[in-house]
Every structure is written in structure tokens, then in C-alpha cells.
Design an enzyme around this catalytic site. Structure first.
Site, PDB file in Angstrom:
ATOM      1  N   GLU A 159      71.243  86.749 -12.502  1.00 55.95           N
ATOM      2  CA  GLU A 159      71.336  85.444 -11.841  1.00 55.95           C
ATOM      3  C   GLU A 159      71.085  85.702 -10.347  1.00 55.95           C
ATOM      4  O   GLU A 159      70.099  85.229  -9.794  1.00 55.95           O
ATOM      5  CB  GLU A 159      72.723  84.822 -12.073  1.00 55.95           C
ATOM      6  CG  GLU A 159      72.923  83.458 -11.416  1.00 55.95           C
ATOM      7  CD  GLU A 159      74.364  82.921 -11.578  1.00 55.95           C
ATOM      8  OE1 GLU A 159      75.273  83.718 -11.881  1.00 55.95           O
ATOM      9  OE2 GLU A 159      74.565  81.700 -11.394  1.00 55.95           O
ATOM     10  N   ASP A 218      78.181  74.841 -15.253  1.00 57.26           N
ATOM     11  CA  ASP A 218      79.409  74.241 -14.703  1.00 57.26           C
ATOM     12  C   ASP A 218      79.093  72.798 -14.321  1.00 57.26           C
ATOM     13  O   ASP A 218      78.932  72.483 -13.131  1.00 57.26           O
ATOM     14  CB  ASP A 218      79.854  75.033 -13.461  1.00 57.26           C
ATOM     15  CG  ASP A 218      80.132  76.486 -13.802  1.00 57.26           C
ATOM     16  OD1 ASP A 218      81.200  76.768 -14.367  1.00 57.26           O
ATOM     17  OD2 ASP A 218      79.262  77.337 -13.517  1.00 57.26           O
TER      18      ASP A 218
HETATM   19  N1  HPA Z   1      77.725  82.750 -12.628  1.00 60.76           N
HETATM   20  C1  HPA Z   1      78.727  83.629 -12.555  1.00 60.76           C
HETATM   21  N2  HPA Z   1      79.986  83.299 -12.775  1.00 60.76           N
HETATM   22  C2  HPA Z   1      80.277  82.050 -13.105  1.00 60.76           C
HETATM   23  C3  HPA Z   1      79.288  81.107 -13.205  1.00 60.76           C
HETATM   24  C4  HPA Z   1      77.941  81.475 -12.977  1.00 60.76           C
HETATM   25  O1  HPA Z   1      76.973  80.704 -13.050  1.00 60.76           O
HETATM   26  N3  HPA Z   1      79.905  79.953 -13.535  1.00 60.76           N
HETATM   27  C5  HPA Z   1      81.217  80.218 -13.647  1.00 60.76           C
HETATM   28  N4  HPA Z   1      81.449  81.490 -13.382  1.00 60.76           N
HETATM   29 ZN    ZN Z   2      77.589  80.829 -16.101  1.00 57.15          ZN
END
Ligand code: HPA
Ligand code: ZN
Length: 335
Positions: free
Chosen positions: A197, A276
Site C-alpha cells: 500500500e 474504511d
Molecule cells: N492500511 C493499513 N492499516 C489499516 C488500513 C489500511 O488501509 N485500514 C485500517 N487499518
Molecule cells: Zn485495509
């Protein structure tokens, strides 16, 4: 197209239950638990939902979760999300929860999982929404804390299908959790992880080779490395992509530059998810329609995305077939 998306049978595979806490429910729960929050109104709280990176978001997300104390809070949170699933034709969802976010504050593992599980059962019985649970370890915490969480989960093992890895990615590589993932697999949990990510392709390599993950959450940065793309395809592993999360956290600068279609063209198996939704501006169907518009996706593309969501769900072959048959009938009739 909006109607096609709304009625499209689909599964959600990347969703943090704590990230579904809408401001109105947050205020309601804070009030009944007598918790002071540093915002006067829903509008003031929403105005704080502006992020430059993952960590900006996580700070607010953990603060929001502070209002959750009782079993009823976890029930209400989960029930509210599952009602939204029913309204969006999400037929099955794989829900991540972060036990450490709560146990670190003195809320017991049992309180958290019992509230969530009761809402899951009610949603299956009354709304026809199927769901399962992914217990996510917080990667900014220690290996010892993850081991402690694994231990706490054992009496509730039957309620948990998989383990995940989330929170601050950079500086917390998958290798930090190799041993606890091995132990988690040995008790029967399926290994999954957020990777690529904000972290580079080498974090995805580690997640594959050291954690042996069966699905990659996000995985955007896999495109940095063509050998990695080939390896993901060879292993037949899906990426759970979250378009509105990616723009909210500046992982992608503009939805029109989102790599989702490029991923599909390369042969990667991609799904669309909300991550989220209370914080990133939309539920799963909003993610579908936003990415459809930004990349001019066709109904066939959307069908493929929905197909992947069932194909790569952590379900038995029989249950997948049931959902896939329903999806195929829908597509044949509405394409
Ligand atoms: N990335 C990492 N941790 C997280 C995320 C996310 O998108 N959403 C909630 N915790
Ligand atoms: Zn996530």
C-alpha cells in the site's frame, strides 16, 4: 450503470470493522459510554477526515475506536455495517477486526468478538448476508503482542477464519511477523496481509515468501516489479484493491490514474472494496461507481471484479459456486 452496480451480487474482501464507525454512531456510543471526544459535532469530526498519508488516517481511526467499550458497541457497529451490505447487494463479506486496538485499552478480546459474532449471526439469519472474520495483527506493535493476541483468540478459534496484518506499513515489514504467522497457520488460520500500500514491492515479496499469504490487501506496488506480478499470477492470489482509500491516503493522486485496470490487463485478479468506508467517503458501491467512471470500466469489467470477489473469497467450493451461479444469471440478464 448505477443500477447495474447496485444490484450486482458481490462480496467484500477488504473491510476493517473499526473503519465502518460512522460519525453519528461514534457520537451516539461516546454519549452512552460517557466518553468525551475532542469534536463538538458530526460536521467538525468529518472535517478532520483529511489525510496526507496512511499514518494521518490511523491516528484518527484509533481515536475513533476509543469509544467502543461494551459488547453492545461492537454489536451495533457490526450490525450497522451488515445492514449496509444488505442494501448494496453484498452477499458475503470478510470482516477484519483489530483486537489489539481494544485490548490495549483494557477491553477484553471476548467483549469484542462476542459483539461482532452476534451481529454476524443476526445478519445471516435476518438479512441473508454471509460473513466471516479475519483477525488482524497491528504491525506497529511488537511480535510479542501479536503472540499474546493469538493466544487470546484460541477459545474463539471457531469464529475466526484468517489472520491479517494491518496498520503502519513502512518500517514494519512482514518479516517481523514470520513466527506469529507460522503459529497462526498451525492453529488453522489462513494467512493474509496488507502489503504494497505504502510499502514497496519487496514487502509484497516478503509477505508471499515468509508469511505465505493467500491474498494481498492492496498490493498496488506490485506493479513496480514485473517478476512479482508474474509470481502473484503463478500463485493465483488476488489483490483486494480499495480505490477511494487509495485517493484518500494519497497512495494514488487521482482516480483516473488508478492502476486497477492496468492490473486487470496484466492478468492480476483484482477485487473492489471499501477498506474504511466511514473515513474514505464511501461504501463498496460508491467505490465501484467511482472507479467505473474514472477508468470507463465496462459491464464486463464489473462482472469480472464481482466474479473475482466470490472466486477468491475464503469459502468452500460449494458456497462459491452458489454465489457465482447467482452472479452469472444476473450478468446474463443485465449485460
Ligand atoms: N492500511 C493499513 N492499516 C489499516 C488500513 C489500511 O488501509 N485500514 C485500517 N487499518
Ligand atoms: Zn485495509
Amino acid at each position: 450503470m448505477e443500477d447495474f452496480i447496485l444490484n450486482l451480487p458481490k462480496a467484500e474482501l477488504h473491510l476493517h470493522i473499526e473503519g465502518t464507525l460512522e460519525p453519528t454512531l461514534l457520537f451516539e456510543i461516546a454519549k452512552r459510554n460517557g466518553i468525551e471526544i475532542p469534536f463538538k459535532s458530526v460536521e467538525e469530526l468529518q472535517a478532520a477526515y483529511s489525510f496526507d498519508c496512511l499514518q494521518d488516517f490511523l491516528d484518527i481511526y484509533y481515536q475513533g475506536a476509543n469509544v467502543l467499550l461494551k459488547e453492545q458497541d461492537f454489536y451495533d457497529l457490526t450490525h450497522s455495517y451488515l445492514e449496509k451490505c444488505a442494501a448494496q447487494n453484498v452477499r458475503h463479506t470478510e470482516i477484519m477486526f483489530d483486537p489489539q486496538t481494544h485490548t490495549e485499552r483494557g477491553v477484553s478480546f471476548e467483549t469484542v468478538i462476542t459483539g461482532i459474532a452476534k451481529a454476524q449471526k443476526d445478519a445471516q439469519d435476518k438479512l441473508g448476508v454471509s460473513s466471516l472474520l479475519i483477525m488482524s495483527y497491528l504491525r506497529h506493535l511488537s511480535e510479542a503482542s501479536a503472540f499474546e493476541t493469538l493466544e487470546q483468540s484460541l477459545p474463539f478459534k471457531e469464529l475466526i477464519t484468517a489472520v491479517g496484518l494491518d496498520s503502519s506499513e513502512k518500517g514494519n515489514p512482514p518479516s517481523k511477523f514470520q513466527r506469529v504467522f507460522k503459529a497462526s497457520v498451525s492453529v488453522g488460520y489462513i494467512p493474509l496481509a496488507h502489503a504494497g500500500e505504502e510499502g514497496d514491492a519487496d514487502y509484497i515479496w516478503e509477505a508471499l515468501e515468509l508469511l505465505n499469504i493467500k491474498r494481498i490487501d492492496h498490493g498496488n506496488n506490485s506493479l513496480q516489479d514485473s517478476k512479482l506480478v508474474a509470481e502473484i499470477i503463478k500463485r493465483d492470489i488476488a489483490l483486494t484493491v480499495c480505490p477511494l482509500s487509495n485517493t484518500a491516503l494519497k497512495v494514488v493522486d487521482d482516480l483516473r490514474n488508478h492502476p486497477l485496470k492496468t492490473m486487470m490487463n496484466k492478468g492480476l485478479k483484482v477485487t473492489v472494496n471499501s477498506d474504511d468506508p466511514a473515513y474514505f467517503g464511501g461504501q463498496i458501491n460508491k467505490n465501484f461507481s467511482a472507479i467505473q467512471k474514472a477508468l470507463a470500466l465496462t459491464k464486463e469489467d464489473l462482472y469480472e471484479l464481482a466474479k473475482n470477489s466470490f472466486q477468491y473469497a475464503l469459502l468452500s467450493p460449494d458456497r462459491k459456486t452458489t454465489f457465482l451461479t447467482e452472479l452469472e444469471a444476473y450478468y446474463t440478464k443485465n449485460k
